[in-house]
Each structure stands twice: as structure tokens, then as C-alpha cells.
Design an enzyme around this catalytic site. Structure first.
Site, PDB file in Angstrom:
ATOM      1  CG  ASP A  33      10.939  -5.688  29.914  1.00 37.58           C
ATOM      2  OD1 ASP A  33      10.171  -4.880  30.460  1.00 37.58           O
ATOM      3  OD2 ASP A  33      10.774  -6.926  29.966  1.00 37.58           O
TER       4      ASP A  33
ATOM      5  CD  GLU B  51      10.416  -2.721  33.938  1.00 30.92           C
ATOM      6  OE1 GLU B  51       9.308  -2.857  34.473  1.00 30.92           O
ATOM      7  OE2 GLU B  51      10.968  -3.653  33.313  1.00 30.92           O
TER       8      GLU B  51
END
Ligand code: CA
Length: 497
Positions: A234, A264
Site C-alpha cells: 500500500d 500501489e
């Protein structure tokens, strides 16, 4: 060769009565049938809102729904046992599970500490707008509900580089923490706001060697406990790339594995940022092609004014096809979310054909496109709004065609702004494989395309059933393939439901 297909098995507002881990376990066979080879699960650990947290406000990485913390034992998605059972069942169906790993920040500390900070200009984080002074802040994590099980590590302000709340002053802001390991922010990939190390909550400081060691120990524990073979990292643009490289290398070396890693790193236009990140991480990670998503979004809005022949221009899929994870939407781009940019319904089947039936990129299917969903939340104006996302009726067909028929040489016909197509020749390994795709964002379209002489004389039909008449491939391996206006047709000789 197997075509990899990923599913993002959640969305921001998952609210079905059945807990997600149980649903995934029961659906494992269905997913295998669709050709799914990897499932991306949401963060599985206890977060600040307990059973109400989506999971990105993580509190305790070791609490997978096992301890009474933050008002519940289970997470929003179920218990630790249910999580592990889902992973095991999916793996029995040859589906890799990818766990969502949130390392940038922690939230919901247990105790206040008196800590030295400097105030920071939120618009330019390199500008410190006060001298060092002391505040009381929530920076100590002792995890009383877990009481030292699995790890005795206590997080305190030496483990964090910044925080956004001075509890004693009742003041919101960005406060740079003066701990023993560094002055100011860490070097991170994103230079937005001067330096984008700080995103939210308690920003983890990877300059602290004890933090690095603890997170590696946690990675080992996580894999040994659950056995997942992939990780989605993340918010990497806010995290030291050096640390993530170290973490991945540690995990691969410790377990003699090559974990599947997706990062990400959300950008909407500058593919150069993704290139720089690939450079910095030495190709260790796949990246989501958020630029292709943005192109889909713009194409849906612009209708026939969009030049379809340029749909892959400027994308990661174009420059780094083997590192690109392609997707139509995700939990951040869905309606009412922070990066709302939901691709128009009419374009979604076209977008899925573009990611599922071509040779480049690993496609990721978004949960609501498979199952649909209904939810409500406040919009930007503060009004409660109801949203219904309808599952795509043809998605299972396109996905199965990927599995069985989307093989072999690809020939592209991206030669008209409103109508494009391509063919896959098929191969000997996959019976009846080969296909032709034609799509239009304007009027009815027709493309004369070569699919290969091996198909000479064969009859092809539109597997989506939208174009009714069949076509016969000529002796040289060519045919005229059609599609309706604002539509896609997928021509095959061998698809059966
Ligand atoms: Ca950070």
C-alpha cells in the site's frame, strides 16, 4: 502458458451479510472456473475502527481477528481462522492469495507520550514553521489485548516521523517528530508537497533499525501463519523504497520463494514516475497501471470524441508490459471514494476486453464487476448518496475466454479513432484457441483482420451474442469482423458456456 488473472476481492464498502473470508472460501471453485489465478484480499489485521474498518487504518499487524482489541475480536472480514481457511481453500484451487500490506502508517495508539516536534507547512513539508517544542501525542502502541503474543515489540515515538494531532493542544496539523533516527522527513519517491513521506496517522520511520527488524520479523510470522504467496504494498510513494527492497529481498531469501509483489503507486498522467520507481526498486514489484485506468475513465466520458487507437498511449502497459497490472477500477476510484473516477458502464465491457484478451499486462478484475454492490456514503457536498454498482453480465464470458482462448500471436488493428480490433492466433496447447475482438465508441464497426491460416474455413461467432451472424475465415486466414456501435464483439470458434 497460463494466463494470469487477478481479482481484487473486495471494495471500499463491502457490506454483505456473509463475511468476506467465508464468501471467498465458498467461491473458490467458481473463481477457478473463471480462470482466476490470484486473489487480492484487503488488509486482514485489526484497525482502529475494529469490525468497521476497511483495513487501511491499521492498528496491530499481528491481530488477524484473534484478540479483543478496538471493540471486537473479528475484523470486518471475519476471524483469523476464517482468513487462513480461505487462503488454504483458494490455494487448493491453484489460486495464489495476495495479502494487502500497509506499512506506511499505524493508527489508534494506546498511550500518549510527550514528544518533541516541529510544525510543518502542510503545502510544503520541507518548510518547518516552528522551533522544536513538546506536545502530547498518541504515539505509543502496547497492544494490551494481545499482551505480547507473537511479538513483544512496543512502538513509541522513535518509530514515527510524523503525526497530525497534538492531543494536549487539541490542534490538527502536520508535526514532524524529532526522534533519535533522523532529522525531518525520510526520502520517499513522491516529491508532492515538497516531500510526501507523511500521508496520514502515525507515519512509520524506517530509519529506525528496530522498526526495520520488527517489520521483517512480522513478514516472516505472517507468511508462516497464513502461507500467502503474494503481497500488495500500500501507498509506496510515501515509503522509503530502500526499506521495501530490503523487506522483499529478506522475504524471498528467508523462504527461498519469489513472492508476487504489486505496489500501489497512484499516478494519473506521468508514466515517468512509474519508470523511476521501477528503476529504484530494480523491477522487484509489479505496478498498477493507474494511467490506463485514467484513459478508460476519459474514454468513457468522451464517447466518440476519444481516439481509441491511442488508448494505450502513455501507459505503463505500453512501456513495461510485463510489470503492469491492468485494472478498470479499484476501491479508491469507485463512486464516493477519494480518487473517484469510475469508468462509465457502456465502456466497461470494452475496458475488460482490453485488459483480459490481450497479451500484455496482468489484469485485475474489480469485485463489484463480478458481484455488484449497493452502498451509501456522503458525497463532497456532505449529502448522503446511494450508489448501486451493477455486475457486468458478460464478464464471466470474457474471463473464461481469457483462460481458454486468448493465446498465441497477437495482431493489432489500432488504426481508426473510433473502431479498433486485434486477433489472437491461438496455439496447439489450447484447443480451439484464437479470437478476434472489435470494438467501437461510435457507430457500428467492421475490421478486416488476419487471424491466421490455421483457421481457414472455420466459422466464428460473437461469444457475447451481440452480433448475430457468423463469419467464415477465408483461405488466407482473414475475415471481416463486426461490432455494434458503442460496443464490443468477441469472435471465437470454440467458446461454449
Ligand atoms: Ca511515510
Amino acid at each position: 502458458m497460463i494466463n494470469q488473472t487477478l481479482v481484487q476481492y473486495f471494495h471500499w464498502y463491502y457490506n454483505e451479510e456473509e463475511k468476506l473470508w467465508n464468501k471467498a472460501r465458498k467461491e473458490a471453485g467458481h473463481l477457478e472456473d473463471l480462470g482466476v489465478t490470484m486473489v487480492w484480499f484487503p488488509p486482514a489485521y485489526k484497525s482502529t475502527e475494529g469490525a468497521n474498518s476497511v483495513g487501511y487504518d491499521c492498528y496491530d499487524l499481528y491481530d488477524l481477528g484473534e484478540f479483543d482489541q478496538k471493540g471486537s475480536v473479528e475484523t470486518k472480514y471475519g476471524s483469523r481462522e476464517e482468513y487462513i481457511a480461505a487462503i488454504k481453500t483458494l490455494q487448493e484451487k491453484h489460486i495464489t492469495v495476495m495479502a494487502d500490506v500497509v506499512l506506511n502508517h499505524k493508527a489508534g495508539a494506546d498511550e500518549l507520550e510527550k514528544i518533541p516536534v516541529r510544525r510543518v507547512n502542510p503545502h510544503n513539508r520541507e518548510e518547518f514553521i516552528s522551533d522544536v517544542f513538546e506536545i502530547e501525542a498518541w504515539t505509543k502502541f502496547t497492544f494490551p489485548g494481545r499482551a505480547g503474543k507473537y511479538s513483544a515489540f512496543i512502538w513509541d515515538y522513535h518509530a514515527f516521523s510524523g503525526i497530525d494531532w497534538a492531543a494536549d493542544l487539541q490542534e490538527e496539523g502536520i508535526f514532524s517528530i524529532q526522534n533519535s533516527y533522523g532529522d525531518g522527513w525520510e526520502q520517499v519517491p513522491s516529491g508532492e508537497f515538497g516531500n510526501y513521506d507523511y500521508l496520514m496517522f502515525n507515519d512509520v520511520d524506517f530509519r529506525n533499525p528496530a522498526v526495520r527488524e520488527e517489520l521483517k520479523r512480522w513478514g516472516e510470522w505472517y507468511y508462516k501463519t497464513c502461507g500467502m504467496k503474494g503481497f500488495r504494498l500500500d501507498a509506496v510513494k510515501h515509503v522509503s523504497a530502500d526499506f521495501l527492497n530490503e523487506w522483499i529481498d529478506h522475504m524471498n531469501a528467508t523462504f527461498n520463494e519469489k513472492f508476487f509483489i504489486v505496489a500501489e503507486n497512484w499516478v494519473t498522467a506521468q508514466v515517468e514516475e512509474l519508470h523511476a520507481y521501477i528503476e529504484e526498486t530494480g523491477g522487484r514489484m509489479q505496478l498498477f497501471d493507474s494511467i490506463l485506468h485514467t484513459n478508460f475513465y476519459l474514454a468513457g466520458l468522451a464517447e466518440e470524441r476519444y481516439d481509441l487507437s491511442k488508448i494505450f498511449d502513455g501507459t505503463l502497459t505500453q512501456t513495461h508490459p510485463f510489470l503492469s497490472i491492468t485494472f478498470v477500477d479499484n476501491h479508491d476510484s469507485q463512486p464516493l471514494q477519494a480518487l473517484q473516477s469510475y469508468v462509465e458502464y457502456w465502456f466497461r465491457p470494452l475496458a475488460y476486453a482490453l485488459i483480459l484478451l490481450r497479451e500484455h499486462g496482468i489484469p485485475c478484475i474489480f469485485y463489484p464487476d463480478l458481484y455488484g454492490c449497493k452502498y451509501s456514503d456522503k458525497n463532497e457536498a456532505g449529502e448522503e448518496v446511494e450508489v448501486e454498482l451493477i455486475g457486468l453480465p458478460n464478464l464471466h464470458v470474457i474471463s473464461r475466454i481469457r483462460k481458454f482462448l486468448a493465446h498465441g500471436l497477437q495482431r493489432d488493428y489500432f488504426d481508426h479513432p473510433n473502431c479498433i480490433g486485434w486477433t489472437r492466433e491461438g496455439d496447439d496447447e489450447n484447443p480451439n484457441s484464437g479470437l478476434a475482438v472489435v470494438m467501437s465508441n461510435g457507430d457500428e464497426g467492421i475490421k478486416t483482420m488476419e487471424i491466421g491460416q490455421r483457421h481457414a474455413g472455420k466459422t466464428f461467432t460473437d461469444a457475447l451474442g451481440i452480433w448475430q451472424e457468423p463469419v467464415v475465415i477465408d483461405e488466407n486466414g482473414w475475415a471481416d469482423f463486426s461490432c455494434q456501435g458503442k460496443s464490443v464483439s468477441i469472435w471465437t470458434s470454440g467458446y461454449s458456456q
